[in-house]
Design a protein around this motif. Sequence first.
Motif, PDB file in Angstrom:
ATOM      1  N   GLN A   1     -46.892 -39.402  28.737  1.00 34.26           N
ATOM      2  CA  GLN A   1     -47.579 -38.326  29.455  1.00 34.26           C
ATOM      3  C   GLN A   1     -47.048 -38.265  30.886  1.00 34.26           C
ATOM      4  O   GLN A   1     -46.666 -39.285  31.459  1.00 34.26           O
ATOM      5  CB  GLN A   1     -49.088 -38.562  29.495  1.00 34.26           C
ATOM      6  CG  GLN A   1     -49.793 -38.396  28.164  1.00 34.26           C
ATOM      7  CD  GLN A   1     -49.840 -36.952  27.687  1.00 34.26           C
ATOM      8  OE1 GLN A   1     -49.673 -36.019  28.476  1.00 34.26           O
ATOM      9  NE2 GLN A   1     -50.065 -36.762  26.388  1.00 34.26           N
ATOM     10  N   PRO A   2     -47.026 -37.067  31.493  1.00 33.69           N
ATOM     11  CA  PRO A   2     -46.589 -36.956  32.885  1.00 33.69           C
ATOM     12  C   PRO A   2     -47.510 -37.738  33.827  1.00 33.69           C
ATOM     13  O   PRO A   2     -48.713 -37.857  33.568  1.00 33.69           O
ATOM     14  CB  PRO A   2     -46.675 -35.452  33.173  1.00 33.69           C
ATOM     15  CG  PRO A   2     -46.727 -34.803  31.832  1.00 33.69           C
ATOM     16  CD  PRO A   2     -47.409 -35.769  30.916  1.00 33.69           C
ATOM     17  N   ILE A   3     -46.931 -38.269  34.898  1.00 36.61           N
ATOM     18  CA  ILE A   3     -47.719 -38.901  35.956  1.00 36.61           C
ATOM     19  C   ILE A   3     -47.485 -38.100  37.233  1.00 36.61           C
ATOM     20  O   ILE A   3     -46.346 -37.965  37.699  1.00 36.61           O
ATOM     21  CB  ILE A   3     -47.332 -40.369  36.166  1.00 36.61           C
ATOM     22  CG1 ILE A   3     -47.706 -41.189  34.919  1.00 36.61           C
ATOM     23  CG2 ILE A   3     -48.022 -40.944  37.407  1.00 36.61           C
ATOM     24  CD1 ILE A   3     -47.362 -42.661  35.016  1.00 36.61           C
ATOM     25  N   ILE A   4     -48.556 -37.554  37.772  1.00 35.36           N
ATOM     26  CA  ILE A   4     -48.479 -36.725  38.977  1.00 35.36           C
ATOM     27  C   ILE A   4     -48.848 -37.569  40.182  1.00 35.36           C
ATOM     28  O   ILE A   4     -49.968 -38.089  40.284  1.00 35.36           O
ATOM     29  CB  ILE A   4     -49.440 -35.523  38.864  1.00 35.36           C
ATOM     30  CG1 ILE A   4     -49.092 -34.694  37.626  1.00 35.36           C
ATOM     31  CG2 ILE A   4     -49.403 -34.675  40.120  1.00 35.36           C
ATOM     32  CD1 ILE A   4     -50.182 -33.757  37.190  1.00 35.36           C
ATOM     33  N   VAL A   5     -47.906 -37.754  41.105  1.00 34.57           N
ATOM     34  CA  VAL A   5     -48.178 -38.518  42.329  1.00 34.57           C
ATOM     35  C   VAL A   5     -48.914 -37.617  43.302  1.00 34.57           C
ATOM     36  O   VAL A   5     -48.430 -36.538  43.665  1.00 34.57           O
ATOM     37  CB  VAL A   5     -46.879 -39.058  42.951  1.00 34.57           C
ATOM     38  CG1 VAL A   5     -47.181 -39.779  44.267  1.00 34.57           C
ATOM     39  CG2 VAL A   5     -46.167 -39.997  41.979  1.00 34.57           C
ATOM     40  N   ASP A   6     -50.086 -38.042  43.710  1.00 34.91           N
ATOM     41  CA  ASP A   6     -50.976 -37.245  44.560  1.00 34.91           C
ATOM     42  C   ASP A   6     -51.192 -37.976  45.880  1.00 34.91           C
ATOM     43  O   ASP A   6     -51.924 -38.962  45.942  1.00 34.91           O
ATOM     44  CB  ASP A   6     -52.308 -37.038  43.830  1.00 34.91           C
ATOM     45  CG  ASP A   6     -53.300 -36.180  44.624  1.00 34.91           C
ATOM     46  OD1 ASP A   6     -52.940 -35.692  45.714  1.00 34.91           O
ATOM     47  OD2 ASP A   6     -54.445 -36.024  44.153  1.00 34.91           O
ATOM     48  N   ASN A   7     -50.519 -37.516  46.937  1.00 34.40           N
ATOM     49  CA  ASN A   7     -50.670 -38.147  48.255  1.00 34.40           C
ATOM     50  C   ASN A   7     -51.954 -37.677  48.915  1.00 34.40           C
ATOM     51  O   ASN A   7     -52.111 -36.486  49.201  1.00 34.40           O
ATOM     52  CB  ASN A   7     -49.471 -37.814  49.150  1.00 34.40           C
ATOM     53  CG  ASN A   7     -48.183 -38.420  48.626  1.00 34.40           C
ATOM     54  OD1 ASN A   7     -47.433 -37.790  47.893  1.00 34.40           O
ATOM     55  ND2 ASN A   7     -47.940 -39.663  49.001  1.00 34.40           N
TER      56      ASN A   7
END
Length: 328
Positions: free
Chosen positions: A66-72
């Motif tokens: 599954q995609p991993i979205i990096v959220d700053n």
Amino acid sequence: MTALLRRRVLAASLALPVLALPGVLHAQGESWPTKPIRLVVPFAAGGGADLVARAISGPLAKRLGQPIIVDNRAGGGGTTGADAVAKAPADGYTLLYTTPGPQITNPYLMAKLPYDPVADLIPVARVAVVPNVLVVNKDLPVKSVKELIQYARAHPGKLNFASAGIGSSSHLAGELFKARAGIDIVHVPYRGTGPALQDLLAGNVSMAIDSIAVYRALIESGALKALGVATPERSPVLPNVPAVAEELAGFDGAPVNYISVRSGTPRAVIERLNREVNAVLDSAEVRSSLQASGVVPKGSTPQEMAAQVKSEAAKWKHVIQLSGARVE
């Protein structure tokens, strides 16, 4: 059916769910995830934690399918991002990539946090140790940690050390050095590593303890002198630089990077995530990439990471109390 037989049948039926539980939990872990995962980095994009998080997020996404979205989510010394994870659903789809601030040091630096660092967040896996190095201005007349300590004792209050700000790794590592060496040096906080580095090069401050990645090129060019790495052992990135611990036994001023999730996340999900993170860290490509920037990939079990959070919190609590540091 006799009374004895009925009791045996009843006992067997009650035992079935218990016997099946490990298999059920394993199935839960293997079926997760079924949708994209959000990896919250509680610091600005481009910083050390963000770079490491992005280095592992791609390979980890491939392993999880599954995609991993990096959220700053920068702000509050890491508390803004940590609070977002602490208040997210406990389903394993919102992860916290963190350094010591949110769970280890901020509880002692800040009067109040919007979450409980122990009750609301559970460590899943250590990812890396980011070695710091003790550097001094090239004109300071010292060549070793021992000489620096001797010089500071001979000139109390005359030396100062730069940091990226109150409560930063560079600040607390400097305070730890000050306490362990028993010397009087003055903390000079800056708004980030860049301004601190400029004043160190100009000779406006005497020393700093910060990331090898930041100072490596300047050390190799001779612009700054490296006296010791702030890890218990020498760093392969700077093999000729001794560890500060060779002079001050047990000295460790290197921040740990790790992943946490909200409390209540299914144990099977935590264990699956832990396995996959460790597998990513064992891959030659990821190890080579991280080591090239001075970062030491270092996995763990959830239990080992929880124990380290507890021991690091005790260490830094003592240092913070000695220094009187507070973040308003």
